[in-house]
Design a protein around this motif. Sequence first.
Motif, PDB file in Angstrom:
ATOM      1  N   VAL A 129       3.576  52.216  57.477  1.00  0.00           N
ATOM      2  CA  VAL A 129       3.791  50.823  57.873  1.00  0.00           C
ATOM      3  C   VAL A 129       2.524  50.000  57.647  1.00  0.00           C
ATOM      4  CG1 VAL A 129       4.452  49.327  59.789  1.00  0.00           C
ATOM      5  CG2 VAL A 129       5.487  51.567  59.549  1.00  0.00           C
TER       6      VAL A 129
ATOM      7  N   ILE B   8      11.255  47.751  62.155  1.00  0.00           N
ATOM      8  CA  ILE B   8      10.868  48.045  60.773  1.00  0.00           C
ATOM      9  C   ILE B   8      12.043  47.765  59.842  1.00  0.00           C
ATOM     10  CG2 ILE B   8       9.899  49.791  59.246  1.00  0.00           C
ATOM     11  CD1 ILE B   8       8.777  51.201  61.612  1.00  0.00           C
TER      12      ILE B   8
ATOM     13  N   THR C  31      12.277  44.957  57.297  1.00  0.00           N
ATOM     14  CA  THR C  31      11.690  44.980  55.958  1.00  0.00           C
ATOM     15  C   THR C  31      12.765  45.202  54.900  1.00  0.00           C
ATOM     16  OG1 THR C  31      11.269  47.352  56.148  1.00  0.00           O
ATOM     17  CG2 THR C  31       9.462  45.895  56.736  1.00  0.00           C
TER      18      THR C  31
ATOM     19  N   VAL D 290      10.009  54.578  57.635  1.00  0.00           N
ATOM     20  CA  VAL D 290       9.952  53.726  56.447  1.00  0.00           C
ATOM     21  C   VAL D 290      10.571  54.437  55.254  1.00  0.00           C
ATOM     22  CG1 VAL D 290       8.418  52.603  54.827  1.00  0.00           C
ATOM     23  CG2 VAL D 290       7.911  52.506  57.255  1.00  0.00           C
TER      24      VAL D 290
ATOM     25  N   GLY E 280       2.467  53.982  51.992  1.00  0.00           N
ATOM     26  CA  GLY E 280       3.386  52.870  52.209  1.00  0.00           C
ATOM     27  C   GLY E 280       3.283  51.811  51.120  1.00  0.00           C
TER      28      GLY E 280
END
Lengths: 406, 252, 315
Positions: free
Chosen positions: A351, B190, B193, B102, A361
Amino acid sequence: MAPPAKAVIGGQGAGRPSTARGRAAWPADRLGSLLAAVGFAAAVLLPFMIVKANRIASGQPHGLADSLSRAGAAELAALLAVVAGVAMLVRAPTVRLAAALAGLAGLAAAVSHAASRFTPPGDSFARVSPGAGAWLMTAVLALLATDALARLRLFPGARVAALALAIAACWLAFRFGLFDQLSVMREYANRADVFAREARWHLVLAGGSCAVAVLIGLPLGILCHRAPRLRAGTLQGLNIVQTIPSIALFGMLMVPLGLLARSFPVLSQFGVAGIGGAPAFVALVLYALLPVTANTVAGLAQAPAAAVDAARGMGMTDGQVLREVELPLAVPVILTGIRIVLVQNIGLATVAALIGGGGFGTFVFQGLGQTAIDLVLLGAAPTVALAFCASVLLDAAAEAFEGPGS
Amino acid sequence: MKVSVGTIARLVGAILLAAFLVRPEAFAPLFAPLTSNGAPPIYRQGNLLALAWSHFQIVVFATLASTLVAVSLGVLVTRRSGAEFLPLSRAVVNVGQTFPPVAVLALTVPLVGFGDGPTFIALFAYGLLPIFENTLVGIQQVPAAVTEAARGCGMTPAQRLFRVELPLALPQIMTGTRLAVVVAIGTATIGSTVAAKGLGEVIIAGLLSDNTAFIVQGGLVVALMAALIYDAMLAAERSIILRLGLPANERE
Amino acid sequence: MIRLEGVTRFYGERAVVDDVSLVVEKGEMAVVVGRSGSGKSTLLRMINRLVEPTSGLISIDGRDVSTVPAHVLRRGIGYVIQGHGLFPHRTVADNIATVPRLLGWPRDRIARRVSELLELLQLSPARFSGQYPHQLSGGEQQRVGVARALAAGPDIVLMDEPFGALDPIIRSKAQDDLKAIQARLGATIVLVTHDMDEAFRLGDRIAVMEAGRVLQYGTPRDMIARPADPRVAELTGSGEGALRLLALVRAGDAAEPFDASTPPPSHSVPAGASLREALASLLWTGEGELAVTGDDGRPVGRVTLASVLRHGRSP
């Protein structure tokens, strides 16, 4: 002499007849059969390779038969059939593991072979990647291997050795360019320097923040153990930090660190700045504090009261009780906390790229921006691998420390 | 004394949260010092209440889905016929946990496209481990004498599961769900995104326009929401544990 | 009537219960006694099919139990286990109502039955029915366990070390209560224990088990008088045989009429007490005889030291 014996007998007795009936209905290993069925479906129904004319063009699916030469397809099919047979009929975990690994190796060779077939010589625009079928077959074989490993119940040392072997095998595969024709590796080849830099930085971010958190959290945990009044407040405060979403915490820290860097220019020489790595590093330390501190407190508290009492009774000072009784008993719990933290930080460090903090990332968010899935994969795959290795290593360490004590 | 302080703090928190979501402009003076160059102190590109609501919804639906799947899986592998699947399911949910959020988000985008889909999948996957592990513990810690008595009374396997094992495992399952929900509330930010509707939007807008006020208000709303939901679920759990006189399971 | 014929249960290569045949008559209390690992619990659990026999036949009132679906069979048989196994998430009343609910009794009938049983076990319904098991003492939990087993009025009750978790003082009271309840309900009871005293105190018949086999099955008196096997004699404690025999005889049954020529004895025992207690009293007081008093406290006869000693002699 053995009062529970009766209960144990009863427990078994209850199970026997029904298990016997279950076996009779389907003699093969049910897990193995399920995996074999899924693997077969993946091989037959899903595309094995995807070929794109260029990086962002839409892909052309190719089935297994059509991705390999006739002889190659036959060899792979034969190998996978043997693996499926082992999965269904053989119960010995070592044999199952060997079969799964052989299957994975065969699959890797096939993917590599297919990739070179689909890449026209001298064409640097075409992108070849494994299709859903290849991924699913890999997953099925990995599951088979995982199940065999779980059943083997390896010692911590053996697990680390197995991990080292797996890493060595992967390294060799990359070293000899087995996957060089695959699109992910094409992306890598284009940015090998950047990749090495971001990889190092990712390690520093995750590992360094974890180390700092241990340096702070361990004494803090010991302090909290000593002073119960401090404990509730500290843990609650750290708990609140955990509820702040990561991207917000990263963002919030940009302000004070920016101010700091502006007020004390000396600090910026050491990398302290409002944007980039510093806020990410501090945020990761903050997130890591709770698991480390809480597990230290929990680990120290689980020392049996009688043992602590006995140690006092023998004339140990508080410090000696801590060093010789409480801490040794707390080590596995503390290591578990560190594992949680390290795995979590390896993931969270991705992140950091959002605030210019670097790390793997960077590729993920670049890839998302360009809708280039291969670039996403270039960032995501090493992160997953890293987290997985960290988890195996620290799990093994925690278990090794647990061994002699219990 | 201590209890009442906590209750008051929670009450104040809930009122502040509600007030801020309904009338964010009223709080503008508070956030103004965090802005520079005349940037707006309050996020106006979308309705905060609507964003909070969809954030909450996606968390609830994803956690419900993972509860359903994880509890079923936990029940399955604790049956005699499912015991073969226990080692693998354990390993899979554990390995699944090492996937960074992510990465999960980014890798599901090509499959389901941008929007709420990837976030839902990521939250769902993350919820599985804590709920599954806690379901296992909950079912396995039902005393042998109790399941034995249930059998001896003539309960069928289904009656034993629904009338004895699951009710007794409930507090432990709730612990898992609570941990999953708190992680999900944070992770869902998150998701913005990849264009999921949620409070992450506010924070990302702040990051992009270098507006700390947005970052702070987004972060605070999410944190407050997580803390309040965590407390409410913990209270529900405790009341059940207290009533049953079961051993408390503290796992924070 | 419960009939076991050649019942055998193997675990792997080992016969945990080995060719056991015995009959428990209606309304009797049969006690299976043996060391841990002797197979006694497995034997008991085969009666309600918690364990299936490897071979042999078990029938209840002439009906082969393997022809009845296991859960249906179990609903008709009371079952009490050591450590009671109460459902911690249900109130006392709900625990007791378990089997009647499974059988689909109407609600008011269940409620009536629950308070009836609470009364029978000396638990005040007003106080206990709403409580949870963890709020009860060990003795109360045990009684609720018994009430739950009796809830649907089963003809047969199986008890696996039902008093194992109780301390000695409560245990003997619980044993007396069980005896009284059985006399009132007329149920057939099979009880498993490792405690020889408990076996002698409760059993109409005793089966002594060792290594999966029944060494002897008979009345307590047979057991002491004619041990079928040296191991039985050892288990029953040959040295204590005389005292065990005395414990089996009630003072009222052994009393002789008063002899008008002698003055009445100065000490007495109740008619319900055993001769073992009478002997203890004789030794303690140093008297040669005791008056035996009936329920109303009036003397009904006497026992002399000589007659007590005669009862204890090896038959």
